[in-house]
Design a protein around this motif. Structure first.
Motif, PDB file in Angstrom:
ATOM      1  N   ALA A  89      12.781 -11.484  -1.378  1.00  0.00           N
ATOM      2  CA  ALA A  89      13.381 -10.769  -0.247  1.00  0.00           C
ATOM      3  C   ALA A  89      14.156  -9.538  -0.685  1.00  0.00           C
ATOM      4  N   ASP A  90      14.492  -9.444  -1.966  1.00  0.00           N
ATOM      5  CA  ASP A  90      15.232  -8.269  -2.428  1.00  0.00           C
ATOM      6  C   ASP A  90      14.324  -7.170  -2.966  1.00  0.00           C
ATOM      7  N   VAL A  91      13.012  -7.225  -2.685  1.00  0.00           N
ATOM      8  CA  VAL A  91      12.121  -6.155  -3.099  1.00  0.00           C
ATOM      9  C   VAL A  91      12.643  -4.842  -2.545  1.00  0.00           C
ATOM     10  N   THR A  92      12.630  -3.808  -3.388  1.00  0.00           N
ATOM     11  CA  THR A  92      13.297  -2.573  -2.996  1.00  0.00           C
ATOM     12  C   THR A  92      12.630  -1.368  -3.640  1.00  0.00           C
ATOM     13  N   ALA A  93      13.046  -0.180  -3.202  1.00  0.00           N
ATOM     14  CA  ALA A  93      12.505   1.065  -3.755  1.00  0.00           C
ATOM     15  C   ALA A  93      12.672   1.082  -5.273  1.00  0.00           C
ATOM     16  N   GLY A  94      11.632   1.528  -5.962  1.00  0.00           N
ATOM     17  CA  GLY A  94      11.651   1.587  -7.412  1.00  0.00           C
ATOM     18  C   GLY A  94      11.026   0.391  -8.092  1.00  0.00           C
ATOM     19  N   ASP A  95      10.867  -0.725  -7.360  1.00  0.00           N
ATOM     20  CA  ASP A  95      10.173  -1.883  -7.922  1.00  0.00           C
ATOM     21  C   ASP A  95       8.698  -1.554  -8.142  1.00  0.00           C
ATOM     22  N   LEU A  96       8.077  -2.309  -9.032  1.00  0.00           N
ATOM     23  CA  LEU A  96       6.633  -2.239  -9.215  1.00  0.00           C
ATOM     24  C   LEU A  96       5.996  -3.470  -8.589  1.00  0.00           C
ATOM     25  N   VAL A  97       4.892  -3.263  -7.873  1.00  0.00           N
ATOM     26  CA  VAL A  97       4.104  -4.339  -7.275  1.00  0.00           C
ATOM     27  C   VAL A  97       2.694  -4.242  -7.838  1.00  0.00           C
ATOM     28  N   ALA A  98       2.138  -5.380  -8.243  1.00  0.00           N
ATOM     29  CA  ALA A  98       0.786  -5.417  -8.785  1.00  0.00           C
ATOM     30  C   ALA A  98      -0.125  -6.210  -7.866  1.00  0.00           C
ATOM     31  N   VAL A  99      -1.330  -5.677  -7.635  1.00  0.00           N
ATOM     32  CA  VAL A  99      -2.332  -6.302  -6.772  1.00  0.00           C
ATOM     33  C   VAL A  99      -3.535  -6.669  -7.640  1.00  0.00           C
ATOM     34  N   PRO A 100      -3.851  -7.959  -7.793  1.00  0.00           N
ATOM     35  CA  PRO A 100      -4.975  -8.356  -8.652  1.00  0.00           C
ATOM     36  C   PRO A 100      -6.318  -8.198  -7.959  1.00  0.00           C
ATOM     37  N   GLY A 101      -7.376  -8.272  -8.769  1.00  0.00           N
ATOM     38  CA  GLY A 101      -8.736  -8.301  -8.226  1.00  0.00           C
ATOM     39  C   GLY A 101      -9.241  -6.974  -7.733  1.00  0.00           C
ATOM     40  N   THR A 102      -8.792  -5.862  -8.324  1.00  0.00           N
ATOM     41  CA  THR A 102      -9.173  -4.546  -7.809  1.00  0.00           C
ATOM     42  C   THR A 102     -10.158  -3.806  -8.720  1.00  0.00           C
ATOM     43  N   GLY A 103     -10.856  -4.541  -9.591  1.00  0.00           N
ATOM     44  CA  GLY A 103     -11.770  -3.883 -10.509  1.00  0.00           C
ATOM     45  C   GLY A 103     -13.083  -3.449  -9.906  1.00  0.00           C
ATOM     46  N   ALA A 104     -13.523  -4.121  -8.845  1.00  0.00           N
ATOM     47  CA  ALA A 104     -14.828  -3.823  -8.265  1.00  0.00           C
ATOM     48  C   ALA A 104     -14.686  -2.991  -7.002  1.00  0.00           C
ATOM     49  N   TYR A 105     -15.318  -1.830  -6.993  1.00  0.00           N
ATOM     50  CA  TYR A 105     -15.489  -0.972  -5.826  1.00  0.00           C
ATOM     51  C   TYR A 105     -14.234  -0.215  -5.404  1.00  0.00           C
ATOM     52  N   CYS A 106     -13.066  -0.556  -5.898  1.00  0.00           N
ATOM     53  CA  CYS A 106     -11.874   0.187  -5.487  1.00  0.00           C
ATOM     54  C   CYS A 106     -11.906   1.612  -6.037  1.00  0.00           C
ATOM     55  N   GLN A 107     -12.056   1.764  -7.344  1.00  0.00           N
ATOM     56  CA  GLN A 107     -12.123   3.116  -7.897  1.00  0.00           C
ATOM     57  C   GLN A 107     -13.385   3.866  -7.441  1.00  0.00           C
ATOM     58  N   PRO A 108     -14.576   3.250  -7.448  1.00  0.00           N
ATOM     59  CA  PRO A 108     -15.744   3.999  -6.980  1.00  0.00           C
ATOM     60  C   PRO A 108     -15.654   4.447  -5.524  1.00  0.00           C
ATOM     61  N   LEU A 109     -14.943   3.685  -4.685  1.00  0.00           N
ATOM     62  CA  LEU A 109     -14.794   4.058  -3.276  1.00  0.00           C
ATOM     63  C   LEU A 109     -13.540   4.886  -3.022  1.00  0.00           C
ATOM     64  N   SER A 110     -12.802   5.232  -4.062  1.00  0.00           N
ATOM     65  CA  SER A 110     -11.552   5.964  -3.872  1.00  0.00           C
ATOM     66  C   SER A 110     -11.824   7.367  -3.336  1.00  0.00           C
ATOM     67  N   SER A 111     -10.805   7.957  -2.732  1.00  0.00           N
ATOM     68  CA  SER A 111     -10.987   9.238  -2.060  1.00  0.00           C
ATOM     69  C   SER A 111      -9.741  10.113  -2.261  1.00  0.00           C
ATOM     70  N   ASN A 112      -9.853  11.345  -1.785  1.00  0.00           N
ATOM     71  CA  ASN A 112      -8.723  12.281  -1.802  1.00  0.00           C
ATOM     72  C   ASN A 112      -8.098  12.419  -0.429  1.00  0.00           C
ATOM     73  N   TYR A 113      -8.135  11.349   0.362  1.00  0.00           N
ATOM     74  CA  TYR A 113      -7.567  11.427   1.714  1.00  0.00           C
ATOM     75  C   TYR A 113      -6.117  11.897   1.658  1.00  0.00           C
ATOM     76  N   ASN A 114      -5.769  12.768   2.609  1.00  0.00           N
ATOM     77  CA  ASN A 114      -4.461  13.437   2.636  1.00  0.00           C
ATOM     78  C   ASN A 114      -4.237  14.276   1.373  1.00  0.00           C
ATOM     79  N   LEU A 115      -5.337  14.735   0.764  1.00  0.00           N
ATOM     80  CA  LEU A 115      -5.288  15.508  -0.480  1.00  0.00           C
ATOM     81  C   LEU A 115      -4.470  14.784  -1.536  1.00  0.00           C
ATOM     82  N   THR A 116      -4.816  13.510  -1.721  1.00  0.00           N
ATOM     83  CA  THR A 116      -4.157  12.669  -2.708  1.00  0.00           C
ATOM     84  C   THR A 116      -5.023  12.568  -3.962  1.00  0.00           C
ATOM     85  N   PRO A 117      -4.500  12.871  -5.133  1.00  0.00           N
ATOM     86  CA  PRO A 117      -5.283  12.704  -6.359  1.00  0.00           C
ATOM     87  C   PRO A 117      -5.634  11.237  -6.588  1.00  0.00           C
ATOM     88  N   ARG A 118      -6.832  10.985  -7.076  1.00  0.00           N
ATOM     89  CA  ARG A 118      -7.261   9.618  -7.350  1.00  0.00           C
ATOM     90  C   ARG A 118      -6.624   9.114  -8.643  1.00  0.00           C
TER      91      ARG A 118
END
Length: 474
Positions: free
Chosen positions: A411-440
């Motif tokens: 409950a004390d998660v706050t700005a500056g913390d790091l959060v990790a999301v597992p299972g992102t090796g397949a299709y996340c990077q190949p489907l990545s985009s520059n939406y809102n002119l965001t670098p991949r």
């Protein structure tokens, strides 16, 4: 019931099926690469490297790969299927599905573990060649192959081109005739199996763009045409029923139909088709609700079923190939984000807490595109705070910019913390985009003795360099 669950979109901020975790800082090992741990300070580590150090040196968001985990999964797949098919007197082959995530280093690593490379574009073909992969271990897919792709495949001498339409048969034949060669081809057969997966990743039912229909006779027509051709060599038949599949029954039905069609073609034409490909689609575990079969069990069941069907058809055993991608690279990567804002929002059923991070649908569009589910953990420290159901969202100008719909974080998660999301090796990077002119983001390859960029991160200068600039007034 495991405590670490992430699920589908729900009306209330605290889904009734999401059990209160006994230890919100703990990891569920089956969701993470094999060399990921939390140290005594609660900091996530991969192959001994603390993610706080990785973020400080390399920035965030960033995809983080456990290289040894990737290689071990490739090796385990090859070994499991080789053993299972050897027991029934057949040969198995494995082609890594490059569309999941492909770089020259990944191509070299999986090839070193005994896998070929399945490609579906000129870029993927060129990457495999640049990696030094033997062309006899490379295949080409695609429902709309360009002339350049066909030419590259023939000139390099790859193992097989999987033809997807009657028109394509004529185009491959013409290209082969021009070069004075015989092109090795397989027929992608739409076998009419409804895979138990999302509609957009189910690929063997009739109403979709891939393959030649078994039901309509198009697949048989393709075989007749290829076998009559001077410049095409029919290696066999191919089927792919979808992706992220846990139910083996779909594979079994598809295999029976493909083996039966092969036997019929062999009888009618007095030929031997040496290979059958049953595609990929083996599911992986994104959350504790996912229940993929152990790969050894899947291999044994498929081998026994192919052998039984061949015996029933009175035909010989073919070499059987598979095309895993997600199940190899998916679990080997997690995405590391920095928290920007934490916002409690009043809803009709209570308060939902939104945790906004510095990435989003530009680096993982699968939640929005496929209704995919993910889990997450607080990665930069331990916490004694009570668990809190949160929704992890991105920074993009879209209300659907959601990464993890429902998960417990301290409950004390706050700005500056790091959060990790597992299972992102397949299709996340190949489907990545520059939406809102965001670098991949880049992809970090982490090993015990070194950390390298597999794919370097884009910069704003990279994006601006592609801008043509102000146009002159008329």
């Amino acid at each position: 019931m495991p405590a670490h669950i992430s699920g589908v979109l729900h009306a209330g901020p605290s889904p009734v099926w999401l059990p209160y975790p006994e230890a919100v800082n703990d990891l569920m090992p089956s969701l993470w690469p094999s060399n990921v741990r939390k140290d005594g300070d609660g900091v996530l580590t991969v192959a001994g490297h603390r993610v706080t150090d990785l973020a400080r040196t390399h920035g965030s968001p960033v995809y983080v790969m456990d290289v040894e985990d990737l290689r071990a999964r490739a090796r385990a797949f090859v070994d499991a299927f080789a053993t299972a098919f050897d027991q029934v007197g057949a040969v198995s082959r494995a082609y890594y599905a490059g569309k999941a995530l492909l770089t020259t280093a990944i191509a070299r690593w999986v090839a070193a573990e005994g896998m070929g490379i399945d490609t579906c574009s000129l870029g993927e073909l060129m990457t495999a060649k640049r990696a030094g992969v033997d062309p006899s271990l490379v295949g080409l897919h695609g429902n709309n192959k360009s002339d350049a792709e066909i030419a590259f495949a023939l000139d390099w001498g790859i193992a097989r081109i999987v033809v997807d339409s009657l028109d394509e048969i004529d185009r491959v034949e013409a290209a082969a005739a021009q070069r004075g060669v015989r092109a090795p081809v397989m027929i992608r057969v739409t076998v009419g199996v409804e895979a138990h997966t999302h509609d957009f990743i189910a690929t063997a039912h009739e109403d979709q763009k891939f393959g030649l229909s078994l039901h309509s006779g198009a697949a048989r027509q393709a075989a007749d045409r290829i076998l009559a051709s001077e410049h095409l060599e029919l290696l066999g038949l191919h089927s792919h029923i979808g992706s992220q599949i846990f139910d083996r029954s779909g594979f079994e039905v598809a295999a029976r139909r493909i083996v039966a069609l092969r036997a019929q073609i062999q009888r009618d034409h007095d030929v031997r088709l040496p290979e059958v490909d049953l595609g990929g689609g083996f599911g992986m575990r994104y959350t504790s609700q996912d229940t993929p079969l152990p790969i050894t069990d899947m291999a044994q069941q498929l081998a026994e079923m192919v052998a039984k069907t061949c015996a029933e058809e009175g035909s010989d055993l073919p070499a059987v190939s598979f095309e895993p991608g997600r199940s190899i690279v998916g679990p080997s990567v997690f995405t590391l984000y920095s928290v920007g804002t934490v916002k409690p929002v009043e809803t009709d059923t209570g308060v939902r807490t939104y945790v906004s991070v510095d990435g989003g649908m530009s680096d993982n569009v699968r939640t929005a595109l496929y209704d995919a589910d993910y889990s997450c953990t607080l990665a930069s420290r331990g916490s004694t705070a009570d668990p809190l159901v949160v929704r992890v969202v991105g920074s993009h100008c879209e209300s659907g910019d959601i990464i993890v719909r429902d998960e417990y974080l301290p409950a004390d998660v706050t700005a500056g913390d790091l959060v990790a999301v597992p299972g992102t090796g397949a299709y996340c990077q190949p489907l990545s985009s520059n939406y809102n002119l965001t670098p991949r983001p880049g992809v970090l390859a982490v090993q015990a003795h070194r950390v390298d960029w597999l794919i370097t991160p884009e910069t704003l200068d990279d994006l601006l360099a592609r801008d043509g600039g102000p146009l002159a007034e008329d």
